[in-house]
Design a protein around this motif. Structure first.
Motif, PDB file in Angstrom:
ATOM      1  N   GLU A  86       5.452  37.014  43.125  1.00  0.00           N
ATOM      2  CA  GLU A  86       4.095  37.050  42.573  1.00  0.00           C
ATOM      3  C   GLU A  86       3.997  38.359  41.816  1.00  0.00           C
ATOM      4  O   GLU A  86       4.503  39.379  42.284  1.00  0.00           O
ATOM      5  CB  GLU A  86       3.053  37.034  43.691  1.00  0.00           C
ATOM      6  CG  GLU A  86       3.059  35.778  44.526  1.00  0.00           C
ATOM      7  CD  GLU A  86       2.070  35.852  45.681  1.00  0.00           C
ATOM      8  OE1 GLU A  86       1.646  36.970  46.053  1.00  0.00           O
ATOM      9  OE2 GLU A  86       1.730  34.793  46.203  1.00  0.00           O
ATOM     10  N   ALA A  87       3.370  38.351  40.653  1.00  0.00           N
ATOM     11  CA  ALA A  87       3.312  39.571  39.856  1.00  0.00           C
ATOM     12  C   ALA A  87       1.967  39.698  39.147  1.00  0.00           C
ATOM     13  O   ALA A  87       1.311  38.700  38.844  1.00  0.00           O
ATOM     14  CB  ALA A  87       4.435  39.574  38.829  1.00  0.00           C
ATOM     15  N   GLU A  88       1.585  40.949  38.909  1.00  0.00           N
ATOM     16  CA  GLU A  88       0.390  41.275  38.138  1.00  0.00           C
ATOM     17  C   GLU A  88       0.821  42.259  37.062  1.00  0.00           C
ATOM     18  O   GLU A  88       1.560  43.201  37.331  1.00  0.00           O
ATOM     19  CB  GLU A  88      -0.667  41.910  39.037  1.00  0.00           C
ATOM     20  CG  GLU A  88      -1.129  40.993  40.150  1.00  0.00           C
ATOM     21  CD  GLU A  88      -2.016  41.704  41.148  1.00  0.00           C
ATOM     22  OE1 GLU A  88      -2.751  42.629  40.747  1.00  0.00           O
ATOM     23  OE2 GLU A  88      -1.965  41.347  42.320  1.00  0.00           O
ATOM     24  N   LEU A  89       0.374  42.024  35.842  1.00  0.00           N
ATOM     25  CA  LEU A  89       0.741  42.870  34.713  1.00  0.00           C
ATOM     26  C   LEU A  89      -0.527  43.482  34.129  1.00  0.00           C
ATOM     27  O   LEU A  89      -1.454  42.766  33.758  1.00  0.00           O
ATOM     28  CB  LEU A  89       1.465  42.029  33.654  1.00  0.00           C
ATOM     29  CG  LEU A  89       2.191  42.756  32.556  1.00  0.00           C
ATOM     30  CD1 LEU A  89       3.313  43.614  33.121  1.00  0.00           C
ATOM     31  CD2 LEU A  89       2.750  41.765  31.550  1.00  0.00           C
ATOM     32  N   TYR A  90      -0.580  44.812  34.073  1.00  0.00           N
ATOM     33  CA  TYR A  90      -1.745  45.521  33.560  1.00  0.00           C
ATOM     34  C   TYR A  90      -1.357  46.230  32.266  1.00  0.00           C
ATOM     35  O   TYR A  90      -0.442  47.048  32.254  1.00  0.00           O
ATOM     36  CB  TYR A  90      -2.249  46.543  34.584  1.00  0.00           C
ATOM     37  CG  TYR A  90      -2.723  45.892  35.870  1.00  0.00           C
ATOM     38  CD1 TYR A  90      -4.015  45.398  35.974  1.00  0.00           C
ATOM     39  CD2 TYR A  90      -1.869  45.763  36.958  1.00  0.00           C
ATOM     40  CE1 TYR A  90      -4.454  44.799  37.143  1.00  0.00           C
ATOM     41  CE2 TYR A  90      -2.289  45.161  38.135  1.00  0.00           C
ATOM     42  CZ  TYR A  90      -3.579  44.679  38.225  1.00  0.00           C
ATOM     43  OH  TYR A  90      -3.996  44.080  39.379  1.00  0.00           O
ATOM     44  N   ALA A  91      -2.046  45.923  31.197  1.00  0.00           N
ATOM     45  CA  ALA A  91      -1.744  46.511  29.886  1.00  0.00           C
ATOM     46  C   ALA A  91      -2.120  47.983  29.854  1.00  0.00           C
ATOM     47  O   ALA A  91      -3.121  48.402  30.433  1.00  0.00           O
ATOM     48  CB  ALA A  91      -2.492  45.757  28.794  1.00  0.00           C
ATOM     49  N   ARG A  92      -1.278  48.739  29.160  1.00  0.00           N
ATOM     50  CA  ARG A  92      -1.514  50.161  28.916  1.00  0.00           C
ATOM     51  C   ARG A  92      -1.299  50.398  27.439  1.00  0.00           C
ATOM     52  O   ARG A  92      -0.758  49.560  26.739  1.00  0.00           O
ATOM     53  CB  ARG A  92      -0.523  51.028  29.705  1.00  0.00           C
ATOM     54  CG  ARG A  92      -0.611  50.894  31.176  1.00  0.00           C
ATOM     55  CD  ARG A  92       0.539  51.589  31.919  1.00  0.00           C
ATOM     56  NE  ARG A  92       1.222  52.620  31.172  1.00  0.00           N
ATOM     57  CZ  ARG A  92       1.395  53.871  31.600  1.00  0.00           C
ATOM     58  NH1 ARG A  92       0.934  54.240  32.751  1.00  0.00           N
ATOM     59  NH2 ARG A  92       2.053  54.745  30.865  1.00  0.00           N
ATOM     60  N   ALA A  93      -1.697  51.550  26.954  1.00  0.00           N
ATOM     61  CA  ALA A  93      -1.535  51.861  25.529  1.00  0.00           C
ATOM     62  C   ALA A  93      -0.058  51.881  25.123  1.00  0.00           C
ATOM     63  O   ALA A  93       0.292  51.452  24.031  1.00  0.00           O
ATOM     64  CB  ALA A  93      -2.175  53.198  25.214  1.00  0.00           C
ATOM     65  N   ASP A  94       0.804  52.344  26.003  1.00  0.00           N
ATOM     66  CA  ASP A  94       2.228  52.475  25.674  1.00  0.00           C
ATOM     67  C   ASP A  94       3.104  51.424  26.352  1.00  0.00           C
ATOM     68  O   ASP A  94       4.321  51.557  26.391  1.00  0.00           O
ATOM     69  CB  ASP A  94       2.717  53.872  26.051  1.00  0.00           C
ATOM     70  CG  ASP A  94       2.529  54.169  27.528  1.00  0.00           C
ATOM     71  OD1 ASP A  94       1.733  53.463  28.184  1.00  0.00           O
ATOM     72  OD2 ASP A  94       3.170  55.103  28.019  1.00  0.00           O
ATOM     73  N   GLY A  95       2.524  50.381  26.922  1.00  0.00           N
ATOM     74  CA  GLY A  95       3.324  49.345  27.595  1.00  0.00           C
ATOM     75  C   GLY A  95       2.494  48.632  28.637  1.00  0.00           C
ATOM     76  O   GLY A  95       1.369  48.221  28.356  1.00  0.00           O
ATOM     77  N   ALA A  96       3.040  48.526  29.864  1.00  0.00           N
ATOM     78  CA  ALA A  96       2.322  47.822  30.920  1.00  0.00           C
ATOM     79  C   ALA A  96       2.790  48.302  32.282  1.00  0.00           C
ATOM     80  O   ALA A  96       3.912  48.783  32.438  1.00  0.00           O
ATOM     81  CB  ALA A  96       2.536  46.325  30.796  1.00  0.00           C
ATOM     82  N   LEU A  97       1.917  48.151  33.258  1.00  0.00           N
ATOM     83  CA  LEU A  97       2.235  48.408  34.649  1.00  0.00           C
ATOM     84  C   LEU A  97       2.456  47.063  35.311  1.00  0.00           C
ATOM     85  O   LEU A  97       1.595  46.174  35.232  1.00  0.00           O
ATOM     86  CB  LEU A  97       1.089  49.155  35.339  1.00  0.00           C
ATOM     87  CG  LEU A  97       1.182  49.272  36.862  1.00  0.00           C
ATOM     88  CD1 LEU A  97       2.391  50.114  37.270  1.00  0.00           C
ATOM     89  CD2 LEU A  97      -0.099  49.859  37.428  1.00  0.00           C
ATOM     90  N   LEU A  98       3.597  46.884  35.935  1.00  0.00           N
ATOM     91  CA  LEU A  98       3.925  45.645  36.629  1.00  0.00           C
ATOM     92  C   LEU A  98       3.927  45.897  38.124  1.00  0.00           C
ATOM     93  O   LEU A  98       4.615  46.801  38.603  1.00  0.00           O
ATOM     94  CB  LEU A  98       5.307  45.135  36.201  1.00  0.00           C
ATOM     95  CG  LEU A  98       5.857  43.959  37.001  1.00  0.00           C
ATOM     96  CD1 LEU A  98       5.049  42.700  36.726  1.00  0.00           C
ATOM     97  CD2 LEU A  98       7.317  43.742  36.697  1.00  0.00           C
TER      98      LEU A  98
END
Length: 75
Positions: free
Chosen positions: A43-55
């Motif tokens: 199961e995964a959650e992906l959070y957008a950031r200005a320079d990429g994403a936090l998984l």
């Protein structure tokens, strides 16, 4: 890819835009680099950031241990 935290129960990665195309491969690679067995399913959650994403990822629990929704029958 920057590994923030990796255990057998959870994983946190910072991914660039190019690395976001194959989440499963990134998780598998991070687990293997840490000497852990890759998860069969996740199961995964992906959070957008200005320079990429936090998984944030974790192994998916077996079906029999997932909470079931029970509905009451009306009489």
């Amino acid at each position: 890819m920057v590994t923030v935290c990796v255990t057998d129960e959870a994983l946190a990665l910072l991914l660039s835009a190019e690395e976001q195309s194959d989440i499963r491969a990134a998780v598998r690679l991070s687990l293997e680099r840490a000497g852990l067995k890759p998860w069969a399913d996740l199961e995964a959650e992906l959070y957008a950031r200005a320079d990429g994403a936090l998984l944030l990822a974790r192994p998916r629990p077996p079906l029999f241990s997932r909470p079931a929704i029970r509905r009451r029958r009306r009489r």
